[in-house]
Design a protein around this motif. Structure first.
Motif, mmCIF file in Angstrom:
data_model
loop_
_atom_site.group_PDB
_atom_site.id
_atom_site.type_symbol
_atom_site.label_atom_id
_atom_site.label_comp_id
_atom_site.label_asym_id
_atom_site.label_seq_id
_atom_site.Cartn_x
_atom_site.Cartn_y
_atom_site.Cartn_z
ATOM 1 N N ARG A 8 0.473 -0.548 0.133
ATOM 2 C CA ARG A 8 0.095 -0.192 0.207
ATOM 3 C C ARG A 8 1.258 0.942 -0.098
ATOM 4 N NH1 ARG A 8 -5.026 -0.382 1.508
ATOM 5 N NH2 ARG A 8 -5.498 1.706 1.865
ATOM 6 N N SER A 9 1.293 1.760 -1.116
ATOM 7 C CA SER A 9 2.459 2.662 -1.299
ATOM 8 C C SER A 9 1.727 3.856 -0.767
ATOM 9 C CB SER A 9 2.304 3.319 -2.768
ATOM 10 O OG SER A 9 3.148 3.837 -2.331
ATOM 11 N N LEU A 10 2.596 4.277 0.110
ATOM 12 C CA LEU A 10 2.370 5.346 0.865
ATOM 13 C C LEU A 10 2.200 6.962 -0.866
ATOM 14 C CD1 LEU A 10 1.798 7.384 3.476
ATOM 15 C CD2 LEU A 10 4.071 7.684 3.483
ATOM 16 N N LEU A 11 3.247 7.284 -0.859
ATOM 17 C CA LEU A 11 3.208 8.206 -2.315
ATOM 18 C C LEU A 11 2.067 7.686 -2.562
ATOM 19 C CD1 LEU A 11 4.494 10.348 -3.846
ATOM 20 C CD2 LEU A 11 6.064 8.144 -5.269
ATOM 21 N N ALA A 12 1.170 6.605 -3.384
ATOM 22 C CA ALA A 12 0.146 6.589 -3.941
ATOM 23 C C ALA A 12 -0.835 6.724 -2.911
ATOM 24 C CB ALA A 12 0.443 5.008 -4.818
ATOM 25 N N GLN A 13 -1.160 6.529 -1.874
ATOM 26 C CA GLN A 13 -2.014 7.529 -1.220
ATOM 27 C C GLN A 13 -2.100 8.684 -0.684
ATOM 28 O OE1 GLN A 13 -3.216 4.795 1.731
ATOM 29 N NE2 GLN A 13 -0.964 3.241 1.471
ATOM 30 N N GLU A 14 -1.533 9.126 -0.618
ATOM 31 C CA GLU A 14 -0.926 10.771 -0.785
ATOM 32 C C GLU A 14 -1.037 11.269 -1.789
ATOM 33 O OE1 GLU A 14 2.741 11.045 2.774
ATOM 34 O OE2 GLU A 14 3.416 11.109 0.758
ATOM 35 N N ALA A 15 -0.663 10.969 -3.011
ATOM 36 C CA ALA A 15 -1.362 11.587 -4.493
ATOM 37 C C ALA A 15 -2.841 11.534 -4.875
ATOM 38 C CB ALA A 15 -0.195 11.039 -5.533
ATOM 39 N N LEU A 16 -3.486 10.753 -4.331
ATOM 40 C CA LEU A 16 -4.745 10.462 -4.419
ATOM 41 C C LEU A 16 -5.684 11.764 -3.472
ATOM 42 C CD1 LEU A 16 -3.747 7.923 -6.197
ATOM 43 C CD2 LEU A 16 -6.177 6.507 -5.567
ATOM 44 N N HIS A 17 -5.506 11.369 -2.322
ATOM 45 C CA HIS A 17 -5.774 12.050 -1.192
ATOM 46 C C HIS A 17 -5.838 14.263 -1.274
ATOM 47 C CE1 HIS A 17 -7.161 10.409 2.267
ATOM 48 N NE2 HIS A 17 -6.204 9.578 2.788
ATOM 49 N N ALA A 18 -4.304 14.296 -2.376
ATOM 50 C CA ALA A 18 -4.241 15.721 -3.059
ATOM 51 C C ALA A 18 -4.782 16.076 -3.858
ATOM 52 C CB ALA A 18 -2.504 15.775 -3.082
ATOM 53 N N GLY A 19 -5.148 14.604 -4.596
ATOM 54 C CA GLY A 19 -6.292 15.045 -6.186
ATOM 55 C C GLY A 19 -5.148 15.237 -7.206
ATOM 56 N N VAL A 20 -3.655 14.489 -7.525
ATOM 57 C CA VAL A 20 -2.879 14.390 -8.306
ATOM 58 C C VAL A 20 -2.739 13.388 -9.182
ATOM 59 C CG1 VAL A 20 -0.369 14.965 -8.038
ATOM 60 C CG2 VAL A 20 -1.176 16.033 -6.217
ATOM 61 N N PRO A 21 -3.433 13.893 -10.810
ATOM 62 C CA PRO A 21 -2.336 12.487 -11.265
ATOM 63 C C PRO A 21 -1.826 11.632 -11.459
ATOM 64 C CG PRO A 21 -3.173 14.241 -12.545
ATOM 65 C CD PRO A 21 -2.996 14.871 -11.088
ATOM 66 N N LEU A 22 -2.091 10.387 -11.216
ATOM 67 C CA LEU A 22 -1.039 8.914 -10.777
ATOM 68 C C LEU A 22 -0.214 7.724 -11.715
ATOM 69 C CD1 LEU A 22 1.294 8.208 -8.950
ATOM 70 C CD2 LEU A 22 -0.811 6.689 -7.365
ATOM 71 N N VAL A 23 0.577 8.028 -12.471
ATOM 72 C CA VAL A 23 1.400 7.228 -12.796
ATOM 73 C C VAL A 23 2.040 6.418 -12.314
ATOM 74 C CG1 VAL A 23 2.400 6.491 -14.932
ATOM 75 C CG2 VAL A 23 1.239 8.701 -14.863
ATOM 76 N N ALA A 24 1.358 4.585 -12.245
ATOM 77 C CA ALA A 24 2.386 3.334 -10.928
ATOM 78 C C ALA A 24 2.694 2.845 -11.766
ATOM 79 C CB ALA A 24 1.482 3.866 -9.820
ATOM 80 N N THR A 25 3.379 1.940 -11.512
ATOM 81 C CA THR A 25 3.987 0.759 -12.294
ATOM 82 C C THR A 25 2.563 -0.749 -11.034
ATOM 83 O OG1 THR A 25 5.741 -0.092 -10.140
ATOM 84 C CG2 THR A 25 6.021 0.784 -12.547
ATOM 85 N N ALA A 26 2.208 -1.421 -12.175
ATOM 86 C CA ALA A 26 0.793 -1.713 -12.119
ATOM 87 C C ALA A 26 1.696 -3.398 -11.171
ATOM 88 C CB ALA A 26 -0.404 -2.505 -13.136
ATOM 89 N N VAL A 27 2.300 -3.138 -9.973
ATOM 90 C CA VAL A 27 2.933 -4.698 -8.857
ATOM 91 C C VAL A 27 2.106 -4.295 -7.790
ATOM 92 C CG1 VAL A 27 4.832 -3.630 -10.217
ATOM 93 C CG2 VAL A 27 4.425 -2.539 -8.278
ATOM 94 N N GLY A 28 2.398 -5.441 -7.035
ATOM 95 C CA GLY A 28 1.989 -5.766 -6.012
ATOM 96 C C GLY A 28 0.525 -5.797 -5.292
ATOM 97 N N GLY A 29 0.421 -4.271 -5.165
ATOM 98 C CA GLY A 29 -0.766 -4.223 -3.812
ATOM 99 C C GLY A 29 -1.690 -3.009 -5.214
ATOM 100 N N VAL A 30 -0.903 -2.647 -5.492
ATOM 101 C CA VAL A 30 -0.796 -1.328 -5.764
ATOM 102 C C VAL A 30 -2.007 -0.835 -7.191
ATOM 103 C CG1 VAL A 30 0.103 0.765 -7.516
ATOM 104 C CG2 VAL A 30 1.687 -0.096 -5.990
ATOM 105 N N PRO A 31 -2.953 -2.197 -7.728
ATOM 106 C CA PRO A 31 -3.884 -1.711 -8.469
ATOM 107 C C PRO A 31 -4.574 -2.410 -7.434
ATOM 108 C CG PRO A 31 -2.334 -3.562 -9.672
ATOM 109 C CD PRO A 31 -1.904 -3.234 -8.569
#
Length: 382
Positions: free
Chosen positions: A282-305
């Motif tokens: 559960r990437s902290l960066l991904a969570q912070e980006a979505l909380h902030a309403g910032v478009p995210l490009v991420a690798t489709a790995v582990g629990g990210v999807p």
């Protein structure tokens, strides 16, 4: 919500020991939040871990006790942990090494052990075999293994866990900056020198697992854009010198910012956030980006999807062309960026809250304590 485990009349409140290593910031934030929630619900909590964790997260400020595990040897840490867990109703370890220390410390005691796997250990060669043995020992000793992502649950089952479940792991909602909106955004962008350039933000430990090598390959592909985007990287690590040399030799539009405690503010000023990791739960960066309403490009790995769903652009790990294409595509499409920002905020509304996390953990504790009480009354195996 589960009932809080209640001790028999005249006895002190249930004592839950949390065991923490010196690993990821995500597990430290989780244990701090969990400890505060458990204390608020009447449990007595002791956190065992390195003193640096107490200094960084302030467990005692949350009402928990704290025992340092800074012995020079594992045997010394086990001895300290065995003393700290005397009389505990249960022990909850966070991570592989803390789980192993707890398993050894509890040997011969009828005290249930819960282990939360927040991440996985990726090593090669002889060390990979050692890690598998550690995982097997921890998985088979624990009464319950909680995995922060579905693939960690599967991993625990493959290592012989009797009971492996998906954990609810919440990250505290980001605190609002003293200055919000366009004023704050423009101030951060001015400090970085990107008033008229797209700003890309990423964060993480500077090592191979973060995927910064492929990310720099992608940056080489978008350096010809006009205006040229700037990628800023918040974090420190052993690969800093290697990355600096590449950035200088190839003239990449990338700046290493070092360790920062204002990543949410950086994200609030970003046009796109980038997560290039080889694996995440559960990437902290991904969570912070979505909380902030910032478009995210991420690798489709582990629990990210399963974490982000359709609220981010997902690309394969180690594919610089796909990563660069996703970033440049978003920079050229403000409508898509706005759509992802809205989808990200909507996605966060469905994530577990801190209260959800505490309630889930309490239900696990209650289940184990009731099982122990039942065995004491009826005898094991009935």
């Amino acid at each position: 919500m589960s009932n809080t485990p209640v001790p028999p009349h005249g006895q002190s409140s249930l004592h839950a020991v949390q065991v923490l290593g010196g690993g990821s910031s995500g597990s430290g934030v989780h244990v701090r939040s969990l400890s505060a929630g458990l204390v608020a619900r009447g449990l007595r909590v002791t956190v065992c871990g390195p003193w640096s964790a107490e200094q960084g997260y302030g467990f005692t400020q949350a009402g928990a006790g704290f025992t340092g595990l800074d012995a020079l040897t594992d045997a010394g840490s086990v001895a300290s942990l065995r003393a700290a867990t005397a009389g505990a109703a249960l022990v909850h370890a966070h991570g592989l090494r803390p789980g192993l220390l707890a398993a050894v410390a509890l040997r011969g005691r009828n005290v249930p052990l819960i282990v939360t796997w927040h991440t996985r250990v990726d090593v090669e060669g002889a060390r990979a075999g050692l890690v598998r043995l550690m995982e097997r020992r921890v998985a088979r000793t624990a009464a319950i293994v909680l995995g922060a992502s579905s693939d960690l649950v599967d991993r625990a089952r493959a290592r012989g866990a009797r009971d492996a479940r998906l954990a609810l792991v919440a990250v505290p909602a980001p605190r609002r900056a003293p200055e919000t909106g366009d004023g704050r955004r423009q101030k951060v962008r001015a400090e970085l020198g990107v008033l008229d350039r797209p700003l890309l933000v990423t964060a993480g430990r500077l090592d191979a697992a973060a995927g910064f090598g492929p990310l720099l390959d992608a940056a080489r592909r978008w350096r010809g854009l006009e205006p040229r985007p700037l990628l800023v990287v918040a974090g420190e690590g052993p690969d800093r010198a290697v990355l600096e040399r590449r950035i200088a030799m190839e003239g990449l539009p990338v700046r290493l910012l070092g360790r920062r405690d204002d990543v949410p503010q950086l994200l609030s000023a970003a046009d796109v956030a980038v997560l290039s990791s080889r694996w995440e739960a559960r990437s902290l960066l991904a969570q912070e980006a979505l909380h902030a309403g910032v478009p995210l490009v991420a690798t489709a790995v582990g629990g990210v999807p399963e974490l982000v769903g359709d609220a981010a652009e997902l690309v394969p790990y180690g594919d610089p062309e796909a990563l660069a294409g996703a970033v440049t595509g978003l920079l050229a499409d403000p409508v898509r960026r706005a759509g992802l920002a809205a989808a990200g905020r909507a996605r966060t509304a469905g994530w577990p809250t801190e209260d959800d996390t505490v309630a889930h953990v309490l239900s696990v504790y209650d289940e184990l304590v009731q099982t122990i009480l039942s065995e004491r009354v009826d005898g094991p195996g009935r």
